[in-house]
Write a protein that holds these residues in place. Structure first.
Motif, PDB file in Angstrom:
ATOM      1  N   ALA A   3      -5.184   6.613   1.329  1.00 18.74           N
ATOM      2  CA  ALA A   3      -5.594   5.288   0.468  1.00 18.74           C
ATOM      3  C   ALA A   3      -6.278   5.805  -1.076  1.00 18.74           C
ATOM      4  N   GLY A  34       0.676  -1.194  -0.002  1.00 20.29           N
ATOM      5  CA  GLY A  34      -0.093   0.001   0.029  1.00 20.29           C
ATOM      6  C   GLY A  34       0.940   1.246   0.062  1.00 20.29           C
ATOM      7  N   ALA A  70      -0.517   4.081   2.698  1.00 16.21           N
ATOM      8  CA  ALA A  70      -1.998   4.220   2.725  1.00 16.21           C
ATOM      9  C   ALA A  70      -2.357   4.047   4.261  1.00 16.21           C
TER      10      ALA A  70
END
Length: 437
Positions: free
Chosen positions: A286, A227, A280
């Motif tokens: 995110a 992420g 994120a």
């Protein structure tokens, strides 16, 4: 700046003790006289703390130099804001509680001659403004501390503190007793309040940090495992930065404002780009892969921070050994430092401990950079290998070394305690205080 909160409390208390307390003791007016003076004292100290909080929010370079970096200034700003809220709560309780208990017949009321209240527009206005400003300040402090509230809401709420400070200054200075204006207590408080007025106006007009803002374009986007999103930015003008510093980025999303990120690259003026690695960690970060596209405009503000790996020894001697400890996305300042060393062809006497989740593929250049610079890499995937033991890291301590930590706050605090037990001076443990709410 050592013990700033203690200084911020003792200075107004000392002035009050020198110029107001002797008269109070001589008058021997009983508990209601003491209540009046304690109301005034708590209000004065609260005004000092509110003004200090406004000043700390200016991001002024000279304050950074005194306070050891903007991250530390913001931590102090948060602590001073909480303290100001508690002082306002005390100020309100000293005013409200005894009066309420006296009206209920639970305690004896003040022995005052009865008479009609002589209205004074400005005095009555100052009382009303101060009362509502106090309610709002206490409510906003609670809201600012609730981490479940989204950043954009926190940012808007935080902006209201400037208006509340101006209201509090109006209330406190107008209700200052006439006898106080015959002493340095009132005039010093006026000067302190004046220091907060300009930052409050700058905050309300959105001008804080404007001189350090730079237009930039997004030149690269790379999705990484875990992420993480890497961004390449090309600023139209940039003063350069030291490895380990951070900046604020405004992506142009309405209501979001600028978010802080550590710079993950060294600055090369010939190349003209800098890299950010964004984890994120919330709804907004995110959503960045869907929001951003190459070529879009950004606004950068900075650089800030003193987490810059400053050597302990003079430049004409070999640098002292260092221990670097990174957790997760906290590897970014170390990446910038490794790039700076590699770019100059330098080698460093450093042990780097890096704990992360995922498959260990990010950052892909880490092992090569460590090999080029002589940095001894100790890497651990926490889900597979478990965390580093504090004793394992502390075993690398040698005379004259310093420790640089960027990662989860709890781990950093525990590690700092372990190194202090091993004899490391507190000034030699550097922990990036990267929390802005």
């Amino acid at each position: 700046m050592k013990h700033p909160r203690l200084l911020l409390g003792l200075l107004p208390l000392g002035l009050w003790a020198a110029f107001a307390l002797p008269e109070l003791l001589a008058a021997d007016g009983g508990p209601w006289s003491w209540r009046r003076h304690l109301i005034l004292l708590s209000g004065i100290v609260a005004l000092w703390w509110m003004s200090a909080g406004m000043l700390l929010a200016t991001r002024a370079p000279w304050l950074e130099n005194i306070g050891g970096g903007l991250d530390r200034l913001y931590r102090l700003h948060k602590q001073v804001g909480i303290g100001a809220g508690l002082l306002v709560l005390l100020h309100w309780q000293l005013e409200w509680l005894p009066k309420t208990l006296a009206k209920a017949g639970l305690i004896a009321g003040p022995n005052r001659p009865r008479g009609a209240h002589q209205p004074d527009f400005w005095i009555d206005l100052a009382k009303d403004v101060g009362e509502w400003a106090g309610y709002l300040l206490m409510a906003l402090v609670v809201v600012a501390l609730l981490r479940r509230i989204p950043y954009r809401a926190f940012r808007l709420v935080h902006k209201a503190f400037g208006a509340i400070f101006l209201a509090g200054a109006f209330h406190g200075l107008l209700l200052m007793p006439a006898e106080f204006w015959q002493t340095p207590l009132a005039w010093t408080t006026l000067a302190v309040a004046a220091l907060g007025v300009v930052p409050a106006l700058l905050s309300l007009s959105g001008r804080i940090g404007r001189r350090r803002q730079h237009a930039a374009s997004l030149t690269g986007l790379r999705a990484q495992p875990g992420g993480i999103l890497e961004l390449d930015c090309r600023p139209a003008s940039w003063p350069g930065h030291r490895a380990g510093q951070f900046l604020f980025v405004d992506f142009g999303v309405a209501g979001e404002g600028a978010h802080p990120f550590t710079i993950a690259s060294d600055w090369q003026a010939g190349d003209g780009t800098l890299t950010l690695a964004i984890k994120a960690l919330g709804k907004f970060t995110a959503s960045l892969p869907e929001r951003l596209q190459v070529g879009q405009a950004l606004r950068l503000e900075g650089p800030y921070g003193h987490f810059d790996f400053s050597p302990k020894t003079p430049v004409d001697r070999a640098p002292a050994p260092q221990i670097w400890v990174a957790g997760g996305i906290g590897i970014t300042p170390f990446l910038a430092r490794l790039q700076a060393l590699a770019g100059r062809g330098e080698r460093a006497d450093v042990d780097l401990f890096y704990s992360s989740t995922g498959d260990g593929s990010f950052p892909e250049t880490l092992a090569a950079l460590c090999a080029r610079t002589g940095v001894r890499l100790h890497r651990r995937l926490s889900e597979r290998d478990g965390p580093f033991a504090d004793d394992e890291i502390a075993a690398r301590q040698r005379p004259g070394c310093s420790v640089w930590f960027c990662g989860p706050r709890g781990w950093g605090e525990a590690l700092a305690r372990r190194f202090r037990r091993a004899g490391l001076a507190a000034a030699d443990f550097h922990q990036e205080a990267f929390e802005f709410r």
